[in-house]
Design an enzyme around this catalytic site. Structure first.
Site, PDB file in Angstrom:
ATOM      1  N   GLY A   1      -3.893   4.535   4.705  1.00 21.42           N
ATOM      2  CA  GLY A   1      -3.990   4.724   3.257  1.00 21.42           C
ATOM      3  C   GLY A   1      -2.959   4.901   2.523  1.00 21.42           C
TER       4      GLY A   1
ATOM      5  N   LYS B   1       5.866   1.929  12.415  1.00 19.74           N
ATOM      6  CA  LYS B   1       5.867   2.369  13.882  1.00 19.74           C
ATOM      7  C   LYS B   1       6.173   0.869  15.060  1.00 19.74           C
ATOM      8  CE  LYS B   1       1.621   1.026  12.481  1.00 19.74           C
ATOM      9  NZ  LYS B   1       0.917   1.372  11.229  1.00 19.74           N
TER      10      LYS B   1
ATOM     11  N   GLU C   1       7.739  10.053   9.412  1.00 15.49           N
ATOM     12  CA  GLU C   1       6.543  11.098   9.634  1.00 15.49           C
ATOM     13  C   GLU C   1       5.260  10.081   9.467  1.00 15.49           C
ATOM     14  OE1 GLU C   1       6.094  14.753  10.143  1.00 15.49           O
ATOM     15  OE2 GLU C   1       4.478  13.441  10.868  1.00 15.49           O
TER      16      GLU C   1
ATOM     17  N   THR D   1       0.819  -1.394   0.002  1.00 17.70           N
ATOM     18  CA  THR D   1      -0.007   0.074  -0.049  1.00 17.70           C
ATOM     19  C   THR D   1       0.940   1.315   0.193  1.00 17.70           C
ATOM     20  OG1 THR D   1      -1.643  -1.265   1.379  1.00 17.70           O
ATOM     21  CG2 THR D   1      -1.784   1.149   1.074  1.00 17.70           C
TER      22      THR D   1
ATOM     23  N   GLU E   1      -5.301  -5.100  10.279  1.00 21.36           N
ATOM     24  CA  GLU E   1      -3.968  -5.496  10.215  1.00 21.36           C
ATOM     25  C   GLU E   1      -3.888  -7.126   9.898  1.00 21.36           C
ATOM     26  OE1 GLU E   1      -0.927  -3.609  10.495  1.00 21.36           O
ATOM     27  OE2 GLU E   1      -1.801  -1.815  11.152  1.00 21.36           O
TER      28      GLU E   1
ATOM     29  N   LYS F   1       2.372   3.946  18.522  1.00 23.57           N
ATOM     30  CA  LYS F   1       2.596   5.475  18.217  1.00 23.57           C
ATOM     31  C   LYS F   1       2.517   6.473  19.267  1.00 23.57           C
ATOM     32  CE  LYS F   1      -0.275   4.110  14.046  1.00 23.57           C
ATOM     33  NZ  LYS F   1      -1.631   3.898  13.678  1.00 23.57           N
TER      34      LYS F   1
ATOM     35  N   GLY G   1      -0.302   8.522  10.217  1.00 23.64           N
ATOM     36  CA  GLY G   1      -0.591   8.226   8.708  1.00 23.64           C
ATOM     37  C   GLY G   1      -0.122   9.634   8.024  1.00 23.64           C
TER      38      GLY G   1
HETATM   39  P1  NAP Z   1       1.868  -3.935   2.827  1.00 21.20           P
HETATM   40  O1  NAP Z   1       0.890  -3.373   1.968  1.00 21.20           O
HETATM   41  O2  NAP Z   1       1.477  -5.193   3.509  1.00 21.20           O
HETATM   42  O3  NAP Z   1       3.437  -4.077   2.084  1.00 21.20           O
HETATM   43  C1  NAP Z   1       4.379  -4.818   2.482  1.00 21.20           C
HETATM   44  C2  NAP Z   1       5.299  -4.646   1.267  1.00 21.20           C
HETATM   45  O4  NAP Z   1       6.479  -5.420   1.822  1.00 21.20           O
HETATM   46  C3  NAP Z   1       4.839  -5.739   0.407  1.00 21.20           C
HETATM   47  O5  NAP Z   1       5.174  -5.209  -1.088  1.00 21.20           O
HETATM   48  C4  NAP Z   1       5.833  -7.036   0.756  1.00 21.20           C
HETATM   49  O6  NAP Z   1       5.985  -7.765  -0.680  1.00 21.20           O
HETATM   50  C5  NAP Z   1       6.989  -6.721   1.383  1.00 21.20           C
HETATM   51  N1  NAP Z   1       7.625  -7.535   1.872  1.00 21.20           N
HETATM   52  C6  NAP Z   1       7.136  -8.277   3.195  1.00 21.20           C
HETATM   53  N2  NAP Z   1       8.075  -8.915   3.424  1.00 21.20           N
HETATM   54  C7  NAP Z   1       9.230  -8.729   2.794  1.00 21.20           C
HETATM   55  C8  NAP Z   1      10.198  -9.330   2.931  1.00 21.20           C
HETATM   56  N3  NAP Z   1      10.807 -10.186   3.543  1.00 21.20           N
HETATM   57  N4  NAP Z   1      11.291  -8.847   1.866  1.00 21.20           N
HETATM   58  C9  NAP Z   1      11.037  -8.239   0.949  1.00 21.20           C
HETATM   59  N5  NAP Z   1       9.768  -7.451   0.837  1.00 21.20           N
HETATM   60  C10 NAP Z   1       8.816  -7.960   1.637  1.00 21.20           C
HETATM   61  O7  NAP Z   1       2.187  -2.932   4.095  1.00 21.20           O
HETATM   62  P2  NAP Z   1       1.855  -1.415   3.927  1.00 21.20           P
HETATM   63  O8  NAP Z   1       0.442  -1.257   4.471  1.00 21.20           O
HETATM   64  O9  NAP Z   1       2.270  -0.860   2.845  1.00 21.20           O
HETATM   65  O10 NAP Z   1       2.700  -1.125   5.271  1.00 21.20           O
HETATM   66  C11 NAP Z   1       4.154  -0.893   4.900  1.00 21.20           C
HETATM   67  C12 NAP Z   1       4.612  -0.101   6.311  1.00 21.20           C
HETATM   68  O11 NAP Z   1       4.161   1.088   6.633  1.00 21.20           O
HETATM   69  C13 NAP Z   1       4.568  -0.835   7.683  1.00 21.20           C
HETATM   70  O12 NAP Z   1       5.747  -0.535   8.512  1.00 21.20           O
HETATM   71  C14 NAP Z   1       3.364  -0.244   8.276  1.00 21.20           C
HETATM   72  O13 NAP Z   1       3.220  -0.425   9.594  1.00 21.20           O
HETATM   73  C15 NAP Z   1       3.481   1.337   7.826  1.00 21.20           C
HETATM   74  N6  NAP Z   1       2.161   2.046   7.650  1.00 21.20           N
HETATM   75  C16 NAP Z   1       1.137   1.535   6.953  1.00 21.20           C
HETATM   76  C17 NAP Z   1       0.064   2.439   6.945  1.00 21.20           C
HETATM   77  C18 NAP Z   1      -1.047   1.962   5.951  1.00 21.20           C
HETATM   78  O14 NAP Z   1      -2.269   2.585   5.537  1.00 21.20           O
HETATM   79  N7  NAP Z   1      -0.978   0.838   5.156  1.00 21.20           N
HETATM   80  C19 NAP Z   1      -0.181   3.382   7.550  1.00 21.20           C
HETATM   81  C20 NAP Z   1       0.841   3.917   8.272  1.00 21.20           C
HETATM   82  C21 NAP Z   1       2.185   3.181   8.352  1.00 21.20           C
HETATM   83  P3  NAP Z   1       4.924  -8.489  -1.696  1.00 21.20           P
HETATM   84  O15 NAP Z   1       3.996  -7.334  -2.084  1.00 21.20           O
HETATM   85  O16 NAP Z   1       5.501  -8.927  -2.794  1.00 21.20           O
HETATM   86  O17 NAP Z   1       3.953  -9.381  -0.768  1.00 21.20           O
HETATM   87  N1  HSE Z   2      -4.076  -0.299  11.255  1.00 19.17           N
HETATM   88  C1  HSE Z   2      -3.561   1.178  11.378  1.00 19.17           C
HETATM   89  C2  HSE Z   2      -4.865   1.947  11.745  1.00 19.17           C
HETATM   90  C3  HSE Z   2      -3.088   1.492  10.052  1.00 19.17           C
HETATM   91  O1  HSE Z   2      -6.175   1.401  11.599  1.00 19.17           O
HETATM   92  O2  HSE Z   2      -4.629   3.159  11.946  1.00 19.17           O
HETATM   93  C4  HSE Z   2      -2.152   2.794  10.046  1.00 19.17           C
HETATM   94  O3  HSE Z   2      -1.215   2.755  10.911  1.00 19.17           O
END
Ligand code: NAP
Ligand code: HSE
Length: 429
Positions: free
Chosen positions: A304, A107, A131, A14, A192, A207, A136
């Protein structure tokens, strides 16, 4: 214009794809604002064959994130894999040792290993920016480290998990029980992979621990956060709280007290007409109180693709501009361990009991509260169709958590309660 800032992105989910899209869409804007162009050179994820919503063909694919972290043609390693250890931590360490700056949204990793990573980065003259890790798209890290640098921070609080806020507000608006809305959230893809991170309050606790460190100049200490999730919040409590003019939020509060640093993440009542009470759906809000600025309120999307990538990009632009800040707003080596304190700051409490409908029952409850030194502010007794028991709501005057614990233990011993009493803190916001 100076040489391009070269990014290596590990994690193309994402957030990672969101970052790729912004770099592609706003190449010219980013170059103007940064004073240099921003270019992606290498990317990595688990599955190269996965269909992703962006053109990755211009970039070198690395099977191993460690290769991105160490690549000669990478200036900034952008870790968007996630997880509190494993490859995320190892690759960040490798990148720092290879002379790269790091941007991450992770985080969990910062809450568990932030101090160690900050010390490593600063000893090597590198920066780590994050940040996106808290709330987010809300620029809360920069607000605290930069805009509020002249303030002693007295309290930080907020709703920092959008999923929990979605569940709680949806329960109220649809009149649905927790389990039904949890299932809805799962189907909408809000949870999650491990849902206890959300509904157990752990993600929001991560956080809060990060914000506490910046606010109070202390080492991140996630273990000291008192955490309770939203699993025990019932539709009954949501309705009754609304009746009394409140909403239930999973609220994080960090504040210094003479006994030490209180950090708690728990379901609390807040006035329904307050900014926090008005926060609906998956939105986040962070409230910061500074001794000069007073109270400021930041509100926005906490998750997001777009909002989170927006924050990641702000870090990248900061590095491109040559801004080099300490990881937690002051040198990590100078951060001290806070004395952790359990919540003792007095507050009003909401008590819900189911009382046998017989003479003297209420008097027994009043005696328990009186013995605990608790004064009643407001009370409401509801009718009940079967007539055998009645729901009673009590809002107390300000009292201590210790007194409430005493009352909660003593109330069932009166013999006039049906089921267990429910207590929730009413936070002054
Ligand atoms: P995600 O959609 O699950 O994406 C994770 C990515 O990491 C995927 O592309 C996955 O590969 C890759 N990956 C996982 N294990 C790996 C490994 N061992 N080697 C190489 N690549 C690997 O996660 P996300 O939502 O983007 O979140 C990423 C970070 O941002 C996390 O720390 C999360 O807590 C943080 N975050 C997310 C949000 C949100 O809204 N999503 C908000 C704030 C913070 P594949 O695609 O090939 O499976
Ligand atoms: N699971 C988290 C939430 C994603 O719902 O706020 C963003 O950190």
């Amino acid at each position: 214009m100076s040489s391009p800032l070269r990014l290596g992105i590990a994690g193309l989910g994402t957030v990672g794809i969101g970052v790729v899209k912004i770099v592609q869409k706003h190449a010219e804007l980013l170059a103007r604002r940064s004073g240099r162009s921003v270019a992606i050179t290498a990317v990595s994820a688990r599955d190269r064959m996965k269909n992703r919503d962006a053109d990755l063909s211009p970039y070198r694919w690395e099977e191993d994130p460690m290769a991105v972290a160490r690549a000669e043609d990478v200036d900034v390693y952008v870790e968007l894999i996630g997880g509190e250890g494993g490859v995320a931590k190892a690759s960040i360490e490798a990148a720092l040792r290879a002379g790269k700056d790091v941007v991450t949204a992770n985080k969990a990793l910062l809450a568990m290993h932030g101090q160690e990573l900050a010390e490593l980065a600063e000893s090597l003259g590198r920066v780590i920016r994050f940040e996106a890790a808290v709330a987010g798209g809300i620029p809360v890290i920069k607000t605290m480290t930069e805009s509020l640098a002249g303030n002693g921070i007295t309290r930080v609080m907020g709703v920092m998990n959008g999923t929990c806020n979605y569940i709680l507000t949806r329960m109220e608006s649809a009149g649905l029980p927790y389990d039904a809305v949890f299932e809805e959230a799962r189907q909408l893809g809000y949870l999650e992979a491990d849902p206890t991170l959300d509904v157990g309050g752990i993600d929001a606790g991560h956080k809060l621990a990060i914000l506490s460190s910046i606010a109070f100049g202390t080492r991140v200490n996630f273990d000291a956060v008192e955490i309770e999730g939203i699993e025990r919040v019932s539709i009954d409590d949501i309705r009754r709280a609304a009746d009394m003019g409140y909403r239930i939020k999973l609220l994080g509060v960090a504040q210094t007290t003479p006994r030490g640093l209180e950090q708690r993440m728990s379901p609390c009542l807040v006035p329904a007409d307050s900014p926090l009470g008005q926060l609906m759906g998956g939105t986040n809000m962070v409230v910061i109180e500074g001794d000069s600025v007073g109270q400021i309120v930041l509100r926005g999307a906490g998750a997001g693709e777009g909002p989170t990538a927006s924050s990641v990009m702000s870090d990248i632009v900061e590095i491109a501009r040559g801004v080099r800040l300490s990881v937690f707003g002051q040198p990590a080596a100078g951060l001290t361990d806070a004395r952790p304190a359990r919540t003792a700051v007095p507050a009003a409490y909401y008590l819900r009991i189911e009382l046998l409908d017989k003479p003297g029952a209420l008097a027994k409850v009043a005696t328990v509260l009186s013995d605990a030194g608790i004064s009643i502010d407001r009370m409401r007794q509801y009718g009940h169709p079967d007539g055998a028991s009645v729901p009673v709501l009590i809002v107390t005057d300000k009292t201590t958590p210790e007194a409430i614990d005493f009352a909660i233990e003593a109330l069932p011993k009166t013999g006039v309660l049906v089921g267990e009493p429910v207590e929730l803190r009413i936070e002054e916001v």
